[in-house]
Design a protein around this motif. Structure first.
Motif, PDB file in Angstrom:
ATOM      1  N   GLU A 172      56.610  -5.705  19.277  1.00  0.00           N
ATOM      2  CA  GLU A 172      57.720  -6.296  18.893  1.00  0.00           C
ATOM      3  C   GLU A 172      58.069  -6.407  17.609  1.00  0.00           C
ATOM      4  O   GLU A 172      59.237  -6.689  17.170  1.00  0.00           O
ATOM      5  CB  GLU A 172      58.010  -7.516  19.807  1.00  0.00           C
ATOM      6  CG  GLU A 172      58.110  -7.677  21.160  1.00  0.00           C
ATOM      7  CD  GLU A 172      58.355  -9.049  21.541  1.00  0.00           C
ATOM      8  OE1 GLU A 172      58.170 -10.010  20.774  1.00  0.00           O
ATOM      9  OE2 GLU A 172      59.278  -9.094  22.334  1.00  0.00           O
ATOM     10  N   ALA A 173      57.144  -6.094  16.595  1.00  0.00           N
ATOM     11  CA  ALA A 173      57.311  -6.547  15.093  1.00  0.00           C
ATOM     12  C   ALA A 173      58.312  -5.544  14.693  1.00  0.00           C
ATOM     13  O   ALA A 173      58.387  -4.249  14.906  1.00  0.00           O
ATOM     14  CB  ALA A 173      56.010  -6.519  14.659  1.00  0.00           C
ATOM     15  N   GLU A 174      59.198  -6.183  13.780  1.00  0.00           N
ATOM     16  CA  GLU A 174      60.214  -5.397  12.921  1.00  0.00           C
ATOM     17  C   GLU A 174      59.439  -4.507  11.876  1.00  0.00           C
ATOM     18  O   GLU A 174      59.914  -3.461  11.552  1.00  0.00           O
ATOM     19  CB  GLU A 174      61.423  -6.239  12.390  1.00  0.00           C
ATOM     20  CG  GLU A 174      61.847  -7.199  13.415  1.00  0.00           C
ATOM     21  CD  GLU A 174      63.320  -6.763  13.519  1.00  0.00           C
ATOM     22  OE1 GLU A 174      63.966  -5.680  12.955  1.00  0.00           O
ATOM     23  OE2 GLU A 174      63.760  -7.219  14.817  1.00  0.00           O
ATOM     24  N   ILE A 175      58.386  -5.297  11.270  1.00  0.00           N
ATOM     25  CA  ILE A 175      57.832  -4.738  10.299  1.00  0.00           C
ATOM     26  C   ILE A 175      56.179  -4.749  10.480  1.00  0.00           C
ATOM     27  O   ILE A 175      55.694  -5.828  10.980  1.00  0.00           O
ATOM     28  CB  ILE A 175      58.042  -5.531   8.886  1.00  0.00           C
ATOM     29  CG1 ILE A 175      59.488  -5.574   8.507  1.00  0.00           C
ATOM     30  CG2 ILE A 175      57.281  -4.920   7.772  1.00  0.00           C
ATOM     31  CD1 ILE A 175      59.937  -6.184   7.292  1.00  0.00           C
ATOM     32  N   VAL A 176      55.521  -3.740  10.254  1.00  0.00           N
ATOM     33  CA  VAL A 176      53.896  -3.679  10.427  1.00  0.00           C
ATOM     34  C   VAL A 176      53.365  -3.130   9.281  1.00  0.00           C
ATOM     35  O   VAL A 176      53.694  -2.135   8.625  1.00  0.00           O
ATOM     36  CB  VAL A 176      53.732  -2.874  11.749  1.00  0.00           C
ATOM     37  CG1 VAL A 176      52.093  -2.340  11.930  1.00  0.00           C
ATOM     38  CG2 VAL A 176      54.356  -3.247  12.932  1.00  0.00           C
ATOM     39  N   VAL A 177      52.362  -4.129   8.786  1.00  0.00           N
ATOM     40  CA  VAL A 177      51.650  -3.614   7.789  1.00  0.00           C
ATOM     41  C   VAL A 177      50.209  -3.275   8.256  1.00  0.00           C
ATOM     42  O   VAL A 177      49.611  -4.014   8.849  1.00  0.00           O
ATOM     43  CB  VAL A 177      51.386  -4.778   6.855  1.00  0.00           C
ATOM     44  CG1 VAL A 177      50.463  -4.174   5.423  1.00  0.00           C
ATOM     45  CG2 VAL A 177      52.925  -5.234   6.390  1.00  0.00           C
TER      46      VAL A 177
ATOM     47  N   GLY B  95      56.881 -11.155   6.988  1.00  0.00           N
ATOM     48  CA  GLY B  95      56.980 -11.670   8.367  1.00  0.00           C
ATOM     49  C   GLY B  95      56.629 -10.650   9.284  1.00  0.00           C
ATOM     50  O   GLY B  95      57.242 -10.191  10.320  1.00  0.00           O
ATOM     51  N   ALA B  96      55.685  -9.734   8.938  1.00  0.00           N
ATOM     52  CA  ALA B  96      55.097  -8.370   9.691  1.00  0.00           C
ATOM     53  C   ALA B  96      53.825  -8.746  10.418  1.00  0.00           C
ATOM     54  O   ALA B  96      53.040  -9.885  10.537  1.00  0.00           O
ATOM     55  CB  ALA B  96      54.767  -7.479   8.774  1.00  0.00           C
TER      56      ALA B  96
ATOM     57  N   PRO C  86      60.086  -1.572  23.854  1.00  0.00           N
ATOM     58  CA  PRO C  86      60.522  -2.484  23.244  1.00  0.00           C
ATOM     59  C   PRO C  86      60.759  -2.047  21.569  1.00  0.00           C
ATOM     60  O   PRO C  86      60.276  -0.849  21.253  1.00  0.00           O
ATOM     61  CB  PRO C  86      59.142  -3.496  22.907  1.00  0.00           C
ATOM     62  CG  PRO C  86      58.215  -3.353  24.258  1.00  0.00           C
ATOM     63  CD  PRO C  86      58.512  -1.768  24.515  1.00  0.00           C
ATOM     64  N   ASN C  87      61.711  -2.533  20.982  1.00  0.00           N
ATOM     65  CA  ASN C  87      61.975  -2.281  19.819  1.00  0.00           C
ATOM     66  C   ASN C  87      62.747  -0.958  19.406  1.00  0.00           C
ATOM     67  O   ASN C  87      63.267  -0.612  18.733  1.00  0.00           O
ATOM     68  CB  ASN C  87      61.012  -2.076  18.951  1.00  0.00           C
ATOM     69  CG  ASN C  87      60.664  -3.276  17.672  1.00  0.00           C
ATOM     70  OD1 ASN C  87      61.798  -4.125  17.664  1.00  0.00           O
ATOM     71  ND2 ASN C  87      59.822  -3.193  16.896  1.00  0.00           N
ATOM     72  N   ALA C  88      63.120  -0.368  20.924  1.00  0.00           N
ATOM     73  CA  ALA C  88      63.935   0.965  20.890  1.00  0.00           C
ATOM     74  C   ALA C  88      65.360   0.719  20.719  1.00  0.00           C
ATOM     75  O   ALA C  88      66.125   1.494  20.253  1.00  0.00           O
ATOM     76  CB  ALA C  88      63.387   1.972  22.039  1.00  0.00           C
TER      77      ALA C  88
END
Ligand SMILES: Cc1cc2nc3c(=O)[nH]c(=O)nc-3n(C[C@H](O)[C@H](O)[C@H](O)COP(=O)(O)OP(=O)(O)OC[C@H]3O[C@@H](n4cnc5c(N)ncnc54)[C@H](O)[C@@H]3O)c2cc1C
Ligand SMILES: Nc1ncnc2c1ncn2[C@@H]1O[C@H](COP(=O)(O)O)[C@@H](O)[C@H]1O
Lengths: 248, 322
Positions: free
Chosen positions: B199-204, B227-228, B155-157
């Motif tokens: 799947e997240a575009e942004i991760v905190v 939106g992370a 995912p996300n690649a």
């Protein structure tokens, strides 16, 4: 009850990864090999079941003679006996077939593997092995309780967890949660002494087909230098994330 | 000849990883000059959406015995669909459910399984594709001569590509057998309204530098503004400040978001292994010598308890103006 724990022999997590032979082979020079971290959780859970029910625990690896210290370590943690199937484990279907040939004859009630090997990250051997043996397969297993032959298992799902019930035999591919990190067993002196006398049987590999091959490896590109931002000027970070990285 | 893609649903609808897998399958089919068919199971009538990602035909299964995910039954349903369409390549997302069905399908069909795939094949004969290995510390080119293949996509690649195609749906039937039901699902606990980490575009993400579970309010606030999804280092999950499902790294979840923000995390090799595929990395740490800065794109040397609240304010201002 008979439990089989499949052990994969992998580079220690602190290893820097390098390749040789024109980037076609992993360079094991200076690398310490360990029990795959995911398999350690399964092995410890098997030890707890052994203590509670008197089950026997066999550990197995498909590998060359160089993996024997890893199997001895599993014996030192408390497994009753070890088996090594003598072959280079270069393909998941091949490894799973060899493991299945052995397991088929032994009628294990429970087979525990890791979720994936931290070297090739295939996550393929457990599900294939279960399928060859025609037993249920639970991936990403984070909990196991047994009552006789009834088993309650918890698996991690994307964004949550699921509880399942079924009867043994079954195959669980485990990870942290199967036992907690703090409960992981490590070999003690007594265990290491005893492990020397425990059986480690070597079996020659039978027929098995390889489906994949590795043509070559590459390392990720090195990062450019980090842009440092003053702690009093976080607005600059927001601006760069917007205009340069284009992520917000 | 055809390519079959298993279009996974969560609670009846598709997620981003599904569109990525569908789009991958469509591009693959296009390259080898064949048709792509998608299969959905227990999807609530939004199957036609898949047309946008390049499939012309969607098989839908709406059988009561398959309402909840069951890896044996779903694997058998996917095999049945592959057989009925003559598909020899099956594309799946490398999600937890995807990982639970892919090896079963491969073993039953005698197919080659390649997981953690990052790209379209660089060659079709032999089929050669790039995948992650060594927990993202390296990549490998895998090849197979097998006609039957199961390809599982990270995912996300790979981005989902929208086309102007539309899809026709056709119902397909599969009923779970007794042997499919050897395991039964008792309950599902969903983490509360969260974005799936992989799947997240942004991760905190927060580490031991945050000193206690109570200090995660600001991490959650920052994540919400962006939106992370939230993540953490291994010791943080081990101490119990955060759930295990948030632990990223070599022995946790491997992620590759557009942006990873690491707060109070030192950047140990095991942590980096699971996150260094992130396209942009921001590091906030009091220690200028923290190894994480070497892997970062943007760095702030400073105390998280001062920097994060300021960053939250700056983002709020940015959002108001944009
Ligand atoms: C087999 C094995 C597997 C492992 N797998 C993983 C894995 O998958 N994932 C993982 O994360 N780790 C893993 N580890 C652990 C890893 O080695 C590190 O111990 C861990 O990543 C450290 O976590 P940390 O950075 O949160 O904590 P620390 O190393 O304690 O770092 C805390 C950081 O916070 C900074 N800090 C302190 N106060 C503040 C403040 N007020 N503001 C800002 N910064 C501050 C410090 O300067 C320091 O850099 C594994 C270890 C082993 C042995
Ligand atoms: N060569 C091997 N010998 C024994 N068990 C293995 C071997 N390779 C993989 N396994 C088991 O299968 C799990 C998943 O491995 P993999 O499919 O390689 O990611 C590991 O955690 C082990 O439990």
């Amino acid at each position: 009850m008979k439990i089989l724990v499949c052990i994969s022999h992998v580079p220690d997590t602190t290893s820097k990864i390098n390749f040789t032979n024109n980037n076609t082979e992993f360079d094991s020079n200076g690398i310490t090999f360990v029990i795959n971290p995911y398999d350690e959780f399964g092995l410890t859970r098997a030890m707890q079941i052994k203590e509670a029910t008197g089950a026997t625990v066999t550990v197995i690896n498909v590998g060359s003679a160089s993996t024997e210290p890893t199997l001895r370590k599993a014996l030192a943690i408390g497994a009753d006996d070890a088996v090594r199937i003598n072959a280079e484990p270069t393909d998941a279907a091949f490894v799973a077939r060899l493991l299945a040939d052995y397991a088929e004859e032994q009628n294990f009630d429970l087979i525990i593997t890791g979720r994936e090997s931290i070297d090739y990250n295939g996550g393929a051997v457990p599900g294939m092995l279960a399928t060859y043996l025609d037993i249920p397969f639970v991936n990403a297993c984070i909990g196991l309780e047994l009552k006789g032959t009834k088993s309650t298992v918890i698996r991690e799902i994307d964004g949550g967890k699921e509880t399942l019930e079924g009867n043994l035999p079954m195959l669980l591919a485990g990870q942290k949660g199967l036992v907690e990190e703090k409960d992981l067993r490590i070999p003690a002196m007594r265990g290491i002494m005893m492990a020397r006398k425990k059986p480690l049987t070597v079996i020659e590999a039978g027929e098995a087909v390889k489906q994949t091959s590795v043509l070559g490896f590459e390392l990720p590109e090195a990062k450019a230098a980090c842009t440092m931002i003053d702690a009093d000027n976080v607005e600059q970070l927001v601006e760069l994330l917007h205009s340069e990285a284009k992520v917000i | 000849m055809a390519v079959l893609v298993y279009a996974e649903s969560w609670s009846g609808s598709f997620k981003k990883a599904t569109f990525e897998a569908v789009s991958y399958a469509a591009q693959l089919a296009d390259k080898i000059g064949t048709e792509v068919i998608a299969l959905t199971i227990a999807n609530n009538n939004n199957s036609t959406q898949l047309g946008k990602y390049g499939v012309s035909k969607v098989f839908t299964i709406a059988n009561d015995s398959l309402t909840t995910f069951n890896n044996q039954a779903y694997a058998n349903a996917i095999i049945a669909a592959a057989e009925s369409t003559g598909a020899d390549t099956i594309v799946i997302s490398n999600t937890n459910n995807g990982k639970a069905v892919a090896p079963i399908i491969a073993a039953k069909r005698g197919a080659a399984l390649i997981t953690n795939v990052l790209d379209l094949p660089s060659s079709h004969s032999p089929f050669t594709v790039k995948r992650k290995t060594f927990s993202s510390k390296a990549f490998a080119q895998y090849s197979t001569e097998a006609t039957q293949k199961v390809i599982s996509i990270t995912p996300n690649a790979i981005g989902a590509i929208e086309t102007n195609k539309s899809a026709a749906t056709e119902s397909f039937d599969y009923t779970a057998t007794e042997s499919d039901n050897r395991l039964s699902s008792v309950s599902v606990d969903k983490a509360k309204g969260k974005i799936t980490l992989t799947e997240a575009e942004i991760v905190v993400s927060g580490g031991r530098g945050l000193k206690g579970a109570e200090n995660w309010n600001m991490i959650e606030e920052l994540a919400e503004l962006l939106g992370a999804a939230t993540a953490c280092s291994k010791p943080v999950a081990d101490i119990g400040w955060r759930p295990h499902g948030e632990h990223v790294g070599q022995t946790g979840i491997a992620i590759n978001p557009e942006l990873y923000i690491a707060i109070g995390i030192s950047g140990a090799i095991q942590h980096l292994a699971g996150v260094n595929a992130s396209k942009n990395i921001v590091v906030i740490n009091t220690d200028a010598e923290a190894p994480f800065f070497k892997a970062a794109d943007y760095g702030i040397i400073g105390d998280a308890f001062e920097v994060v609240p300021k960053l939250i304010e700056a983002l709020k201002t940015y959002k108001m103006n944009n």
